[in-house]
Design a protein around this motif. Structure first.
Motif, PDB file in Angstrom:
ATOM      1  N   HIS A 215       0.932  -1.288   0.056  1.00  0.00           N
ATOM      2  CA  HIS A 215      -0.042   0.088  -0.419  1.00  0.00           C
ATOM      3  C   HIS A 215       0.560   0.905  -0.165  1.00  0.00           C
ATOM      4  O   HIS A 215       1.955   1.585   0.918  1.00  0.00           O
ATOM      5  N   VAL A 216       0.794   1.861  -1.143  1.00  0.00           N
ATOM      6  CA  VAL A 216       2.233   3.516  -1.116  1.00  0.00           C
ATOM      7  C   VAL A 216       1.038   4.148  -1.595  1.00  0.00           C
ATOM      8  O   VAL A 216       0.413   4.381  -2.467  1.00  0.00           O
ATOM      9  N   ASN A 217       1.427   5.758  -0.904  1.00  0.00           N
ATOM     10  CA  ASN A 217       0.525   6.854  -1.442  1.00  0.00           C
ATOM     11  C   ASN A 217       1.439   7.980  -1.305  1.00  0.00           C
ATOM     12  O   ASN A 217       2.549   7.994  -0.565  1.00  0.00           O
ATOM     13  N   GLU A 218       1.232   9.020  -1.980  1.00  0.00           N
ATOM     14  CA  GLU A 218       1.663  10.336  -2.135  1.00  0.00           C
ATOM     15  C   GLU A 218       3.307  10.217  -2.995  1.00  0.00           C
ATOM     16  O   GLU A 218       3.742  11.295  -2.650  1.00  0.00           O
ATOM     17  N   PHE A 219       3.443   8.890  -3.626  1.00  0.00           N
ATOM     18  CA  PHE A 219       5.050   8.954  -3.564  1.00  0.00           C
ATOM     19  C   PHE A 219       4.727   9.728  -5.193  1.00  0.00           C
ATOM     20  O   PHE A 219       3.982   8.992  -6.276  1.00  0.00           O
ATOM     21  N   VAL A 220       6.276  10.767  -5.672  1.00  0.00           N
ATOM     22  CA  VAL A 220       6.350  10.818  -6.917  1.00  0.00           C
ATOM     23  C   VAL A 220       6.086  10.189  -7.969  1.00  0.00           C
ATOM     24  O   VAL A 220       5.539   9.267  -9.014  1.00  0.00           O
ATOM     25  N   TYR A 221       7.092   9.014  -7.603  1.00  0.00           N
ATOM     26  CA  TYR A 221       7.628   7.668  -8.767  1.00  0.00           C
ATOM     27  C   TYR A 221       7.879   6.740  -7.475  1.00  0.00           C
ATOM     28  O   TYR A 221       9.034   6.280  -7.192  1.00  0.00           O
ATOM     29  N   VAL A 222       7.418   5.575  -8.058  1.00  0.00           N
ATOM     30  CA  VAL A 222       7.504   4.325  -7.511  1.00  0.00           C
ATOM     31  C   VAL A 222       8.008   3.112  -8.292  1.00  0.00           C
ATOM     32  O   VAL A 222       7.290   3.137  -9.302  1.00  0.00           O
ATOM     33  N   VAL A 223       8.915   2.702  -7.460  1.00  0.00           N
ATOM     34  CA  VAL A 223       9.547   1.259  -8.983  1.00  0.00           C
ATOM     35  C   VAL A 223       9.805   0.155  -8.201  1.00  0.00           C
ATOM     36  O   VAL A 223       9.649  -0.128  -6.937  1.00  0.00           O
ATOM     37  N   ILE A 224       8.705  -0.870  -8.401  1.00  0.00           N
ATOM     38  CA  ILE A 224       8.416  -2.515  -7.822  1.00  0.00           C
ATOM     39  C   ILE A 224       8.807  -3.803  -8.533  1.00  0.00           C
ATOM     40  O   ILE A 224       8.503  -3.746  -9.760  1.00  0.00           O
ATOM     41  N   ASP A 225       9.314  -3.748  -7.896  1.00  0.00           N
ATOM     42  CA  ASP A 225      10.136  -5.224  -7.751  1.00  0.00           C
ATOM     43  C   ASP A 225       9.549  -6.171  -6.514  1.00  0.00           C
ATOM     44  O   ASP A 225      10.282  -6.816  -6.372  1.00  0.00           O
ATOM     45  N   ALA A 226       9.153  -7.509  -7.036  1.00  0.00           N
ATOM     46  CA  ALA A 226       8.592  -7.909  -6.012  1.00  0.00           C
ATOM     47  C   ALA A 226       7.607  -9.168  -6.181  1.00  0.00           C
ATOM     48  O   ALA A 226       6.375  -9.327  -6.730  1.00  0.00           O
ATOM     49  N   PRO A 227       8.222 -10.420  -7.243  1.00  0.00           N
ATOM     50  CA  PRO A 227       7.840 -11.290  -7.701  1.00  0.00           C
ATOM     51  C   PRO A 227       6.304 -11.862  -7.191  1.00  0.00           C
ATOM     52  O   PRO A 227       5.659 -12.717  -8.152  1.00  0.00           O
ATOM     53  N   LEU A 228       6.650 -12.405  -6.075  1.00  0.00           N
ATOM     54  CA  LEU A 228       5.314 -12.689  -5.374  1.00  0.00           C
ATOM     55  C   LEU A 228       4.052 -11.764  -4.829  1.00  0.00           C
ATOM     56  O   LEU A 228       2.985 -12.209  -4.168  1.00  0.00           O
ATOM     57  N   LEU A 229       4.086 -10.464  -5.321  1.00  0.00           N
ATOM     58  CA  LEU A 229       3.430  -9.447  -5.526  1.00  0.00           C
ATOM     59  C   LEU A 229       1.948 -10.140  -5.478  1.00  0.00           C
ATOM     60  O   LEU A 229       1.865 -10.282  -6.454  1.00  0.00           O
ATOM     61  N   GLN A 230       1.134 -10.027  -4.690  1.00  0.00           N
ATOM     62  CA  GLN A 230      -0.888 -10.322  -4.856  1.00  0.00           C
ATOM     63  C   GLN A 230      -1.579  -9.254  -5.071  1.00  0.00           C
ATOM     64  O   GLN A 230      -3.228  -9.502  -5.488  1.00  0.00           O
ATOM     65  N   CYS A 231      -1.602  -8.118  -3.940  1.00  0.00           N
ATOM     66  CA  CYS A 231      -1.837  -6.881  -3.740  1.00  0.00           C
ATOM     67  C   CYS A 231      -1.877  -5.327  -3.821  1.00  0.00           C
ATOM     68  O   CYS A 231      -0.513  -5.682  -2.781  1.00  0.00           O
ATOM     69  N   LEU A 232      -2.114  -4.600  -4.212  1.00  0.00           N
ATOM     70  CA  LEU A 232      -1.807  -3.895  -4.630  1.00  0.00           C
ATOM     71  C   LEU A 232      -2.603  -2.490  -5.029  1.00  0.00           C
ATOM     72  O   LEU A 232      -3.451  -2.787  -4.950  1.00  0.00           O
ATOM     73  N   LYS A 233      -2.337  -1.399  -3.511  1.00  0.00           N
ATOM     74  CA  LYS A 233      -3.107  -0.237  -3.130  1.00  0.00           C
ATOM     75  C   LYS A 233      -2.297   1.035  -3.435  1.00  0.00           C
ATOM     76  O   LYS A 233      -1.499   0.841  -2.588  1.00  0.00           O
ATOM     77  N   THR A 234      -2.770   2.032  -4.203  1.00  0.00           N
ATOM     78  CA  THR A 234      -2.215   3.034  -4.789  1.00  0.00           C
ATOM     79  C   THR A 234      -3.502   4.107  -4.564  1.00  0.00           C
ATOM     80  O   THR A 234      -4.546   3.499  -5.341  1.00  0.00           O
ATOM     81  N   THR A 235      -3.244   5.053  -4.629  1.00  0.00           N
ATOM     82  CA  THR A 235      -3.714   6.449  -4.805  1.00  0.00           C
ATOM     83  C   THR A 235      -2.661   7.689  -5.644  1.00  0.00           C
ATOM     84  O   THR A 235      -1.402   7.576  -5.914  1.00  0.00           O
ATOM     85  N   LEU A 236      -3.668   7.581  -6.985  1.00  0.00           N
ATOM     86  CA  LEU A 236      -2.648   8.376  -7.992  1.00  0.00           C
ATOM     87  C   LEU A 236      -2.964   9.448  -8.412  1.00  0.00           C
ATOM     88  O   LEU A 236      -3.534  10.444  -8.073  1.00  0.00           O
ATOM     89  N   HIS A 237      -2.138  10.141  -8.666  1.00  0.00           N
ATOM     90  CA  HIS A 237      -2.344  11.983  -8.854  1.00  0.00           C
ATOM     91  C   HIS A 237      -1.337  12.749 -10.224  1.00  0.00           C
ATOM     92  O   HIS A 237      -0.635  12.908 -10.541  1.00  0.00           O
TER      93      HIS A 237
END
Length: 438
Positions: A215-237
């Protein structure tokens, strides 16, 4: 002897005869405040509460003054300086005049086998000051939550047991410390990070071989390297700011298009392109929670989607059929309708009448099993027509849940009883359908 009163039997205090570890287990079921109160029962109970492995203190609700909170906590941590049984510590404070004592309190528990640590500063005008260095190398921590604290820069982070890491509105000396916290948690599974809008750290790189939920919010840029990722929550601006690298596609995405998307011209081409690109990127999800008030005909094919939660503004509710057509395997639908229902009131003031009763939507006929109206039904014609459509056309529908509220009764088009009567009278295509009115 006739007339003689029997003496009442004395009640034997069996609990006090239990060994300390069993009494400690009983006190664990109580709040910290109630556990401390047992110290007044007798000499036997005076210090037993200090054996409880869970300490939950709130400077405002548990104490008459902040100084009383500091005094109590100071005595407690001083008592446990050499040997501590605390496995879970939650500290919530609403004011900090002196921040110097907090690091020493945290240092006591991080050096004494703590597993769960939650630090929360409610006041937005004060923070806790520097987190002690011992926190960054605690080898027993499993769950760490830090809200509005100040992280210090360290060269080395080792949190070998941390599975849950929640960071909200903290201060970071640089972006590198965030990368160290993630890379130094080799079994991390659940990661939440909410950046304070005024914080300098703007870029986040999440690289983890074990991470399952982000769950990530308010970052200008995010890089995700997570091969087992099942759930993503975010707000986009405004921009598409998340990039996936070598990541397993999440099964669930919870995405909130921020106020910039909802306030600007919904017909703007650049805005529609960003939304379209994002929806295309997440088109393989199985569960989607989406908050977007300006829907346009920009839907990709959600071929794998089985659960959908969507928020619709009144003016774009006519886009719902197109969205549902793009979800051929949809089984569960939860709808949130905006509170301004002008569009679906009917023909009053020449407003368009919402209806699509002649439209055939494949998922409604073949796969839809559960429908819920999350926002209260107020009795407008368009609302009732929408409910009627699902009941009439969903051949395998098992359950429909409708919320009816008495709020703003005077502004209703129909009374609660009339709405309920109309709902129950609606024909159902599925004989197994259960209509639940909340």
């Amino acid at each position: 002897m006739v007339g003689r009163k029997k003496k009442p039997r004395s009640v034997e205090d069996r609990i006090s005869h239990l060994p300390d570890h069993l009494i400690s287990e009983i006190l664990t079921r109580l709040s910290t405040k109630d556990a401390v109160r047992t110290s007044a029962l007798s000499t036997r109970w005076r210090n037993l509460w200090q054996l409880v492995p869970i300490l939950d203190l709130d400077s405002r609700s548990d104490f008459r003054s902040f100084s009383e909170f500091v005094s109590f906590a100071g005595r407690f941590f001083d008592f446990h300086k050499d040997s501590s049984c605390i496995q879970k510590l939650r500290l919530t404070t609403h004011y900090l005049a002196d921040k110097s004592y907090l690091p020493s309190w945290i240092d006591v528990v991080t050096r004494r086998r703590i597993q769960h640590l939650h630090i929360n500063v409610v006041s937005c005008y004060h923070d806790f000051g520097d987190i002690p260095l011992s926190l960054y190398t605690c080898d027993t921590l499993v769950h760490l939550q830090l809200y509005r604290v100040t992280m210090v820069n360290v060269d080395f982070v080792s949190l070998p047991c941390v599975k849950i890491l929640h960071l909200k509105n903290n201060h970071y000396p640089n972006e590198a410390i965030l990368e160290k916290l993630i890379s130094g948690s080799p079994v991390l599974e659940d990661f939440i990070i909410i950046r304070c809008p005024t914080e300098n750290a703007k870029v986040l790189q999440v690289r983890s071989k074990t991470l399952k939920s982000i769950h990530v919010n308010e970052f200008v840029y995010v890089v995700i390297d997570a091969p087992l990722l099942q759930c993503l929550k975010t707000t986009l601006h405004m921009t598409k700011n998340i990039t996936f690298i070598n990541s397993g596609f999440p099964a669930k995405v919870d995405i909130d298009f921020g106020s910039e998307y909802n306030m600007l011209d919904p017909n703007g081409l650049s805005k529609r392109k960003v939304i379209g690109d994002i929806l295309t990127d997440i088109s393989r999800v199985r569960e989607l929670v989406i908050n977007l008030y300006f829907w346009k005909d920009i839907f990709p094919s959600f071929s794998y989607l089985s659960r959908l939660t969507a928020t619709f503004c009144d003016a774009d509710l006519g886009m719902l059929p197109n969205l549902l057509k793009s979800c051929p395997k949809l089984e569960s639908l939860i709808l949130r309708l905006s509170t301004n229902r002008l569009y679906i009131r009917g023909t009053k003031n020449n407003e368009p009448k919402f209806t699509f009763h002649t439209i055939v939507i494949p998922c409604v006929v073949s796969s839809l099993k559960f429908v819920e109206f999350k926002s209260p039904i107020l009795g407008y014609e368009g609302e009732m027509e929408l409910v009627r459509y699902f009941l009439k056309n969903s051949t395998i529908l098992e359950k429909m849940s409708v919320t009816v509220s008495n709020y703003q009764r005077k502004k209703r088009v129909k009374g609660t009883d009339a709405i309920l009567k109309e709902l129950l009278a609606m024909p159902r295509s599925s004989s197994a359908c259960q209509l639940l009115v909340v």
